[in-house]
Motif scaffolding. Structure first.
Motif, PDB file in Angstrom:
ATOM      1  N   LEU A  45       0.864  -1.196   0.000  1.00 21.72           N
ATOM      2  CA  LEU A  45       0.000   0.000   0.000  1.00 21.72           C
ATOM      3  C   LEU A  45       0.896   1.240   0.000  1.00 21.72           C
ATOM      4  N   ASP A  46       0.685   2.159   0.920  1.00 22.87           N
ATOM      5  CA  ASP A  46       1.476   3.400   0.913  1.00 22.87           C
ATOM      6  C   ASP A  46       2.831   3.230   1.619  1.00 22.87           C
ATOM      7  N   ILE A 214      -1.055  -3.834   7.248  1.00 20.94           N
ATOM      8  CA  ILE A 214      -0.971  -3.213   5.920  1.00 20.94           C
ATOM      9  C   ILE A 214      -0.396  -4.212   4.914  1.00 20.94           C
ATOM     10  N   ARG A 248     -15.700   1.131  11.923  1.00 19.79           N
ATOM     11  CA  ARG A 248     -15.960   2.471  11.389  1.00 19.79           C
ATOM     12  C   ARG A 248     -17.407   2.612  10.920  1.00 19.79           C
ATOM     13  N   PRO A 276     -10.168   6.521  14.836  1.00 20.30           N
ATOM     14  CA  PRO A 276      -9.110   6.057  13.928  1.00 20.30           C
ATOM     15  C   PRO A 276      -7.769   5.917  14.638  1.00 20.30           C
ATOM     16  N   ARG A 282      -7.642   0.117  12.688  1.00 20.38           N
ATOM     17  CA  ARG A 282      -7.328   1.331  11.920  1.00 20.38           C
ATOM     18  C   ARG A 282      -7.120   1.018  10.452  1.00 20.38           C
ATOM     19  N   GLN A 283      -6.412  -0.080  10.174  1.00 24.67           N
ATOM     20  CA  GLN A 283      -6.109  -0.427   8.784  1.00 24.67           C
ATOM     21  C   GLN A 283      -7.301  -1.111   8.113  1.00 24.67           C
ATOM     22  N   CYS A 285     -10.330  -0.853   8.799  1.00 23.58           N
ATOM     23  CA  CYS A 285     -11.456   0.078   8.674  1.00 23.58           C
ATOM     24  C   CYS A 285     -11.077   1.356   7.927  1.00 23.58           C
ATOM     25  N   SER A 286      -9.895   1.424   7.353  1.00 26.18           N
ATOM     26  CA  SER A 286      -9.559   2.624   6.577  1.00 26.18           C
ATOM     27  C   SER A 286     -10.596   2.758   5.461  1.00 26.18           C
ATOM     28  N   PRO A 287     -10.891   3.992   5.028  1.00 22.58           N
ATOM     29  CA  PRO A 287     -12.095   4.187   4.207  1.00 22.58           C
ATOM     30  C   PRO A 287     -12.098   3.408   2.906  1.00 22.58           C
ATOM     31  N   GLY A 288     -10.929   3.091   2.358  1.00 25.60           N
ATOM     32  CA  GLY A 288     -10.909   2.315   1.121  1.00 25.60           C
ATOM     33  C   GLY A 288     -11.384   0.886   1.331  1.00 25.60           C
ATOM     34  N   PHE A 289     -11.062   0.313   2.475  1.00 24.30           N
ATOM     35  CA  PHE A 289     -11.509  -1.048   2.794  1.00 24.30           C
ATOM     36  C   PHE A 289     -12.837  -1.005   3.551  1.00 24.30           C
TER      37      PHE A 289
END
Lengths: 417, 417, 417
Positions: A45-46, A214, A248, A276, A282-283, A285-289
């Motif tokens: 990922l990032d 991640i 989330r 968050p 946190r990971q 539920c990050s908005p992309g997932f």
């Protein structure tokens, strides 16, 4: 579970390195693990998988050669990811590299510096106060070099490929509640689930915090859409009450199940909104997932003074508390596993239960009455929009009774999932 | 602001006429105004612009020629829109044209008759009680003739053509709180906004109540879709607490902003549901327009005994109260102006803030911690559905901190509006 | 109404048979009924119309020929749907067929066995206790044979074909509150509605419980989509407070109307959520139909000790309570009948009420003020989405005032339904 905590406690874990591998070897004695090694430099990922850190020895010694702080006594004594050092310097200069907890002078803090090269030692304030001025030999015999990030999975196969993930972080060194207790509960939960064939496939993820989750997400892009529910386990063994932190989404099925089971169990407990900050939810539920993944703890992170100190030792976690956390997980997954939406195949008027042998006189026993009521409720709400959990909550009947009624009605051909 | 109220106070305003023009001339000394004159007979929505009313003199004089009631002393003494009259009549006959407030015998009431031709005088009950029987000369030297309805606009240009309207009614004669205080706050608000370049274009509307707002709406049909938010200012200077009356929508962004800012400011205040009675929010919120326009007052209309009487004089409004109303407006528009929805451009897992210089150790200063938390919250909720105000409310963090985090994340290319 | 209850009380009703026909004959003296006879064996939804049960005589007699339990004294003495029997047996053997209420030794219980062939007697515990051992003659002179299920309808025609159904069960023998009071209230409600021409068409259904409602639903498949609202009446005459049980939908218009009218009436009352157990709302609200049908009772079924016993006799129901139930029904239907959504035909700004003669000075009488406010509210909320009931609830104004305002605005061409 407590034995497992005690065995794992001395190991020096970090986000990479042999301590993680040794940990997974021990866990592997309880449940078979698929261990993954991801090379340094891999883009996830990032992020980028960092260099692997390993440490053999570390100490501060006085001029007489006495080790006044010794990594061999506790893995906490070294700042996590310390770069190697081998010098002699006066205490006045050394102080900048020493971490203590003045408010708890006998405890050793836990500190790391993963992404900024530093070295340091953590020690009790009392120890520091007792050190005479003068020169000290400081040595960290560590390596920071290309290698791998290590994580593991264990899968309990279910009736459907849809998955529930259970995730716990493996990167903390000698800290018992955070997160050896979580590792232990996850492991024994996996064993318990394997005793039956669950509906969902349950995937247990043992990975270092943040970078590990991640990495898992990056390497499982295809699998994500199969992940329907999940739970992050952390701080699972202290004496505090159970705390569920919602996903989330806040209204994911896992959230509803945990709220229901905690309330129905009459345990004193706490349900918190998503934030968050915390563990690997946190990971997930990050908005992309935006997965339906919540987090179960007893006292949440940073909520107890022993958090991230040497006082979070095996004595701080109790077999009873871990057993209670495990029980709650089993209760919750028992509901999650049976919770489905049904469609009433005879939705016009009530079907005649009597000629199908499903009608008990309402003057009968109390549990027969409840079973009867549960059938009427399931029939009434089986419109494809209400789950059995909805039925249990609307009716006030126990989930088990409702699920049993659904089984009976399903067997009679009156409803279908 | 209080000086402006005092200068405007003596003028005899009504829904049309030279008193309105003189008022706008004085306001124009503070901010440049675009004045509009709309001819009598113009069709405006369901209404027609009425004849223009002007008055030079009016009095009741006793037989000795002493003016016992004199328009020169207060514009309130004449019934608004009185038709001309010049007669002598006994007190007994005159009484039908006299308006008093028996419950406040020393106060002069405010009365009008816009759409039904009448004449009349308003006076103190004490004055009336002191009048001996006998004949009186009554004279209203007014004209009611084709002319114009006058309103004005002042625009503070913004970065986008989307508009916020701020509207205040200009039709009340010598009444300070209702609505010279509103005019004064609006005017100084316009000056304050002009000091920066706001995001939205702010349009200030100075118009007579009802017919003026209706005229503006009728003549700005093209503009309406650009009006995203609005606020009606009235009763802005009394010593009561602030009152926000929500738009008809109830969940318009202006409603959420005012509720948030009032709550965050820890002012004692009141938030009321929309009702279709009050000031010009009635017109802006009529169902065909249904604009997101709320109304800000201190004590609402008819909520104080001085309402619509001579006791609503410049002493009734205080510089402190007007300053407080102005401050609240500025706080609210500061939030409104920065409140946007963002999209996280790195939504899969958390982006690595550290390598972008955005990561502060959480052991750091309290405001650095808050800034860090705000970034995590903005990243988490930047899914195109949550505004920064949502983030502030969900996180409990100050809006400013959240907006600052959004700026930093935007500069780092991690989110976009 | 109480007279009707007393006339119907002695008849032996069941889900079929001549007792039902006799009941409908008497009700037919009050309102004209269309009586339907549905043959045994007819398939109705998931059920089959059962054989018809009729009974001429039944008793237990001692060896001297004295009838110690006699059907002629009360229809409750025989188990409903008892198969014929004519035997002599010792008390010890007879006991298995005897039903009593030990907790209320002087009361006779009500029992049935519709779908399982049995015979039995119901009697007071005191009576049973007084029986000496020895032989008894038992005789049930009943027939269970192909015949018909009987139900009836009465229709009050309205201005539109959309229907409101009012349903009451007719299958209970000598029980006054359950459900002769419901039959009586329904019948007098029908007479009251016929005095005007209501908006909706009101259909009264007199049918045996469960199988009757199911039969009606099965035979009226075409009509169902016209049924917009409905009310089941039961237990309508005891001294308890009114209880409204909401439809399965919970937010059906009938639910909102009943909640509003009960609250506005300031009666102490109770509003309950839907449950799939109770009276024939079970059938009307089954998920395939899901009609907006609620249920109105005083004390709900099984909520009073006299329920399903000989103590539920005509003394147990009072004229006052039945009158109160009837009044509430009339109030509710008055609201339901006028409750419509309107569209404001002049939605841009407020229309000028004055030139249409609709503007009353707000200094006027209190009811004129309310009427004025009601007009503003109706104009504001007539966007096709809000009903007059919404307007009444949002404004806090009485429904009648709101409906009157809508009439005036409709007459002026400002709104249309």
């Amino acid at each position: 579970m407590h034995e497992l905590v005690e065995r794992l406690y001395p190991l020096c874990r970090s986000i990479t390195g042999d301590g993680v591998r040794a940990t997974l070897d021990i866990v592997g004695e309880y449940v078979p693990l698929q261990v993954h090694e991801v090379p340094t430099g891999t883009q996830v990922l990032d992020w980028t998988v960092p260099q692997e850190w390993n440490i053999r020895d570390a100490y501060i010694a006085d001029t007489a050669g006495n080790r006044v702080v010794d990594f061999a006594a506790s893995s906490l004594h070294v700042l996590g990811y310390s770069v190697p050092v081998s010098r002699t310097m006066p205490l006045s200069e050394l102080r900048a590299h020493l971490h203590t907890l003045p408010e708890h002078p006998s405890w050793v803090p836990y500190r790391t510096s993963y992404y900024k090269p530093e070295w340091g030692f953590c020690l009790a304030q009392d120890t520091l106060d007792a050190l005479p001025d003068g020169d000290y030999e400081v040595r960290v015999d560590s390596t920071l070099a290309d290698g791998h990030l290590t994580y593991a999975e264990h899968v309990v196969p279910g009736q459907v490929p849809d998955e529930v993930i259970v995730s716990c972080h493996t990167c903390h060194p000698s800290l018992a509640n955070d997160n050896l207790a979580g590792i232990a509960v996850a492991t024994f939960l996996a064993r318990a689930l394997a005793e039956q064939t669950p509906y969902y496939t349950y995937r247990f993820i043992y990975a270092p915090g943040t970078i590990g989750a991640i990495t898992w997400l990056a390497r499982n892009a295809e699998r994500i859409e199969k992940v329907k529910h999940g739970l992050v386990l952390a701080c699972a063994g202290d004496s505090g009450q159970l705390t569920y932190k919602q996903s989330r989404r806040g209204d994911a099925e896992i959230d509803r199940v945990l709220r229901h089971v905690l309330a129905a169990s009459e345990r004193s407990h706490s349900v918190k909104e998503f934030t968050p900050y915390g563990y690997d939810e946190r990971q997930y539920c990050s908005p992309g997932f935006n997965l339906g993944v919540g987090s179960l703890s007893r006292t949440p992170y940073a909520g107890y003074p022993e958090y991230h100190t040497s006082a979070d030792n095996p004595d701080f976690v109790s077999p009873e508390a871990m057993t209670d956390t495990l029980s709650l997980c089993r209760e919750a997954f028992a509901v999650l596993d049976r919770n489905r939406r049904y469609v009433n195949l005879s939705p016009y008027g009530e079907p005649q239960l009597g000629r199908r042998g499903l009608y008990e006189s309402l003057g009968g026993r109390s549990d027969a009455k409840q079973a009867q009521m549960a059938m009427l409720w399931v029939l009434s709400l089986s419109d494809g929009e209400h789950s059995l959990l909805d039925v249990a909550e609307r009716s006030g009947l126990p989930f088990d009774t409702v699920a049993g009624a659904a089984d009976a009605l399903g067997a009679a051909g009156l409803i279908k999932a």
